[in-house]
Design a protein around this motif. Structure first.
Motif, PDB file in Angstrom:
ATOM      1  N   GLU A  83       0.842  -1.080   0.352  1.00  8.96           N
ATOM      2  CA  GLU A  83      -0.211   0.064   0.222  1.00  8.96           C
ATOM      3  C   GLU A  83       1.137   1.133   0.245  1.00  8.96           C
ATOM      4  O   GLU A  83       1.972   1.486   0.225  1.00  8.96           O
ATOM      5  N   TYR A  84       0.255   2.539  -0.433  1.00  6.57           N
ATOM      6  CA  TYR A  84       1.465   3.534  -1.131  1.00  6.57           C
ATOM      7  C   TYR A  84       0.570   4.954   0.070  1.00  6.57           C
ATOM      8  O   TYR A  84      -1.148   5.086  -0.169  1.00  6.57           O
ATOM      9  N   PRO A  85       1.376   5.339   1.154  1.00  8.20           N
ATOM     10  CA  PRO A  85       0.532   6.741   1.078  1.00  8.20           C
ATOM     11  C   PRO A  85       0.144   7.739   1.332  1.00  8.20           C
ATOM     12  O   PRO A  85       0.789   7.940  -0.262  1.00  8.20           O
ATOM     13  N   TYR A  86      -0.348   8.365   1.117  1.00 11.42           N
ATOM     14  CA  TYR A  86      -1.117   9.767   0.619  1.00 11.42           C
ATOM     15  C   TYR A  86       0.248  10.171   0.555  1.00 11.42           C
ATOM     16  O   TYR A  86       0.107  11.150   1.714  1.00 11.42           O
ATOM     17  N   ARG A  87       0.496  11.757  -0.563  1.00 14.37           N
ATOM     18  CA  ARG A  87       0.839  12.283  -0.368  1.00 14.37           C
ATOM     19  C   ARG A  87       1.056  13.654  -1.421  1.00 14.37           C
ATOM     20  O   ARG A  87       0.621  12.996  -2.709  1.00 14.37           O
ATOM     21  N   LYS A  88       1.677  14.417  -0.988  1.00  8.97           N
ATOM     22  CA  LYS A  88       1.989  15.923  -2.183  1.00  8.97           C
ATOM     23  C   LYS A  88       2.482  15.198  -3.860  1.00  8.97           C
ATOM     24  O   LYS A  88       2.211  15.347  -4.353  1.00  8.97           O
ATOM     25  N   ASN A  89       3.663  14.710  -3.372  1.00  5.20           N
ATOM     26  CA  ASN A  89       5.134  14.825  -4.076  1.00  5.20           C
ATOM     27  C   ASN A  89       4.728  13.006  -5.332  1.00  5.20           C
ATOM     28  O   ASN A  89       4.250  12.123  -4.113  1.00  5.20           O
ATOM     29  N   PRO A  90       4.654  12.913  -6.074  1.00  9.24           N
ATOM     30  CA  PRO A  90       4.769  12.090  -7.172  1.00  9.24           C
ATOM     31  C   PRO A  90       5.261  10.247  -6.346  1.00  9.24           C
ATOM     32  O   PRO A  90       6.553  10.512  -5.952  1.00  9.24           O
ATOM     33  N   ILE A  91       4.410   9.160  -6.876  1.00  9.69           N
ATOM     34  CA  ILE A  91       5.063   7.740  -6.345  1.00  9.69           C
ATOM     35  C   ILE A  91       5.023   6.975  -7.435  1.00  9.69           C
ATOM     36  O   ILE A  91       3.564   7.478  -8.856  1.00  9.69           O
ATOM     37  N   ILE A  92       5.754   7.660  -8.367  1.00  6.26           N
ATOM     38  CA  ILE A  92       5.947   6.584  -9.530  1.00  6.26           C
ATOM     39  C   ILE A  92       6.590   5.028 -10.275  1.00  6.26           C
ATOM     40  O   ILE A  92       8.078   5.118  -9.557  1.00  6.26           O
ATOM     41  N   LEU A  93       5.331   4.328 -10.429  1.00  5.19           N
ATOM     42  CA  LEU A  93       5.953   2.816 -10.816  1.00  5.19           C
ATOM     43  C   LEU A  93       6.292   2.946 -12.012  1.00  5.19           C
ATOM     44  O   LEU A  93       5.277   3.007 -12.646  1.00  5.19           O
ATOM     45  N   THR A  94       7.083   1.751 -12.257  1.00  2.00           N
ATOM     46  CA  THR A  94       7.463   1.355 -13.566  1.00  2.00           C
ATOM     47  C   THR A  94       7.622  -0.490 -14.244  1.00  2.00           C
ATOM     48  O   THR A  94       8.963  -0.733 -14.619  1.00  2.00           O
ATOM     49  N   PRO A  95       6.669  -1.063 -13.878  1.00  2.00           N
ATOM     50  CA  PRO A  95       6.949  -2.137 -13.902  1.00  2.00           C
ATOM     51  C   PRO A  95       6.658  -2.946 -15.590  1.00  2.00           C
ATOM     52  O   PRO A  95       6.162  -2.258 -15.777  1.00  2.00           O
ATOM     53  N   HIS A  96       7.444  -3.688 -15.835  1.00  2.00           N
ATOM     54  CA  HIS A  96       6.882  -4.659 -16.914  1.00  2.00           C
ATOM     55  C   HIS A  96       6.145  -5.344 -17.061  1.00  2.00           C
ATOM     56  O   HIS A  96       5.874  -5.637 -15.219  1.00  2.00           O
ATOM     57  N   PRO A  97       5.028  -6.259 -17.667  1.00  2.00           N
ATOM     58  CA  PRO A  97       4.458  -7.148 -17.600  1.00  2.00           C
ATOM     59  C   PRO A  97       4.065  -7.755 -16.032  1.00  2.00           C
ATOM     60  O   PRO A  97       3.090  -8.261 -15.333  1.00  2.00           O
ATOM     61  N   GLY A  98       5.462  -8.466 -16.321  1.00  5.39           N
ATOM     62  CA  GLY A  98       5.890 -10.020 -15.348  1.00  5.39           C
ATOM     63  C   GLY A  98       5.559  -8.704 -14.010  1.00  5.39           C
ATOM     64  O   GLY A  98       5.118  -9.411 -12.613  1.00  5.39           O
ATOM     65  N   GLU A  99       6.631  -7.716 -13.402  1.00  2.54           N
ATOM     66  CA  GLU A  99       6.636  -6.790 -11.944  1.00  2.54           C
ATOM     67  C   GLU A  99       5.202  -6.461 -11.345  1.00  2.54           C
ATOM     68  O   GLU A  99       4.836  -6.519 -10.906  1.00  2.54           O
ATOM     69  N   PHE A 100       4.474  -5.971 -13.329  1.00  3.07           N
ATOM     70  CA  PHE A 100       2.485  -5.860 -12.786  1.00  3.07           C
ATOM     71  C   PHE A 100       1.901  -6.892 -12.321  1.00  3.07           C
ATOM     72  O   PHE A 100       1.395  -7.190 -11.434  1.00  3.07           O
ATOM     73  N   VAL A 101       2.343  -7.928 -12.818  1.00  2.00           N
ATOM     74  CA  VAL A 101       1.573  -9.809 -12.316  1.00  2.00           C
ATOM     75  C   VAL A 101       1.187  -9.250 -10.655  1.00  2.00           C
ATOM     76  O   VAL A 101       1.076  -9.844 -10.156  1.00  2.00           O
ATOM     77  N   ARG A 102       3.028  -9.314 -10.263  1.00  2.00           N
ATOM     78  CA  ARG A 102       3.668  -9.970  -9.060  1.00  2.00           C
ATOM     79  C   ARG A 102       3.074  -8.778  -7.545  1.00  2.00           C
ATOM     80  O   ARG A 102       2.823  -8.963  -6.854  1.00  2.00           O
TER      81      ARG A 102
END
Ligand code: APR
Ligand code: MG
Length: 279
Positions: free
Chosen positions: A139-158
């Motif tokens: 889970e990710y906290p609410y915050r003003k600054n962005p959190i950017i996740l860069t999964p390839h499909p395998g990581e998105f599945v994970r």
């Protein structure tokens, strides 16, 4: 279902939003990025990210890595400075405030120490990019600054537990759902990388080609994103421009070369030509 809120990011968008490097600029204008990457077994990932960040125009780059990985990175990327930490020994970072942006994950093993470090970093109000070893279910906290996740499909599945087969036909829907529900930016990579924002909008990238289907190309993108977030004001443009230009380097490559021959440490070398055509 997403028309209107989703669009293709094209060359004109890049030209209009890419910040100009003013004549009176100094290195402080372009931020100081922190790259947390590379381990004794995978120092090359950090090399690729570091080259990507510097070639994309970051002002200063610090690399937090192991002592052994540092020797290798420093010999190839003399512009970088270092923070030596053995994450395996729980040596975390106390003061990360001076950085304009943090990218974490390339060449890092997924373990509890890394998880604790990520939680510590997410409490700070700095844009954070999470890739590779830093991507898992959480889970990710609410915050003003962005959190950017860069999964390839395998990581998105994970990250999600979604079945691979289901993901193939619903990339936009599933990336968008995750971005909205977790209030993060999802860069779901692959042919036509999908960029989903927490407000439900999104961008589709059309650059890049099969020459990128080789280990290391994602690590380079992570570095370019770190730089892009440090030099742009607008977060959406920052993410989309890095993804677009990363793909454009590969498109440039296959104009003159065989598509199977591109290796990641070379195509950041294409950035000077590609950027020159855009600026
Ligand atoms: N068309 C366009 N772009 C592509 C294509 C394609 N056919 N194939 C790959 N790409 C792009 C992706 O969009 C992404 O930007 O290349 C990049 C690949 O990124 P990653 O999959 O993260 O690759 P990377 O991390 O460099 O190497 C794979 O990740 O999960 C680990 O163990 C795995 O060692 C492997 C590593
Ligand atoms: Mg990767």
């Amino acid at each position: 279902p997403h028309t209107g809120r989703w669009k293709v990011w094209n060359r004109d968008d890049v030209v209009q939003t890419l910040p100009k490097r003013r004549a009176n600029a100094h290195k402080g204008t372009f931020g100081t990025g922190l790259l947390i990457a590379g381990s004794d077994d995978m120092p090359g990932s950090a090399v690729l990210s570091a080259i990507g960040a510097l070639r994309f125009g970051i002002g200063k780059l610090s690399v937090l890595t192991t002592k052994e990985a540092k020797q290798i990175i420093a010999s190839i990327v003399p512009e970088a400075t270092f923070l030596i930490r053995d994450l395996a020994k729980q040596e975390l970072i106390a003061d990360i405030d001076p950085f304009s942006c943090i990218a974490i994950g390339p060449g890092l093993p997924q373990d509890d120490v890394l998880e604790q470090l990520i939680h510590e970093i997410l409490t700070k109000e700095i844009p954070v990019i999470l890739d590779a070893g830093a991507l898992r279910k959480r889970e990710y906290p609410y915050r003003k600054n962005p959190i950017i996740l860069t999964p390839h499909p395998g990581e998105f599945v994970r990250m999600t537990g979604i079945a691979t087969k289901q993901l193939e036909s619903k990339r936009i829907e599933l990336a968008s759902k995750y971005a909205v529900e977790h209030h993060v930016i999802v860069v779901l990579k692959g042919q036509y990388t999908v960029i989903a924002f927490p407000d439900g909008s999104g961008l589709i990238n059309v650059t890049g080609n099969e020459s990128l289907a080789k280990g290391g190309s994602g690590d380079t993108l992570t570095g370019m994103l770190l730089a892009s977030l440090s030099i742009h004001q607008d977060v959406k443009a920052a993410v989309a421009n890095a993804v677009y230009i990363h793909g454009l380097c590969a498109d440039k490559w296959i104009e003159d070369n065989g598509s199977s021959t591109l290796v990641a440490h070379e195509y950041a070398n294409l950035l000077p030509i590609v950027m020159h055509q855009i600026e």
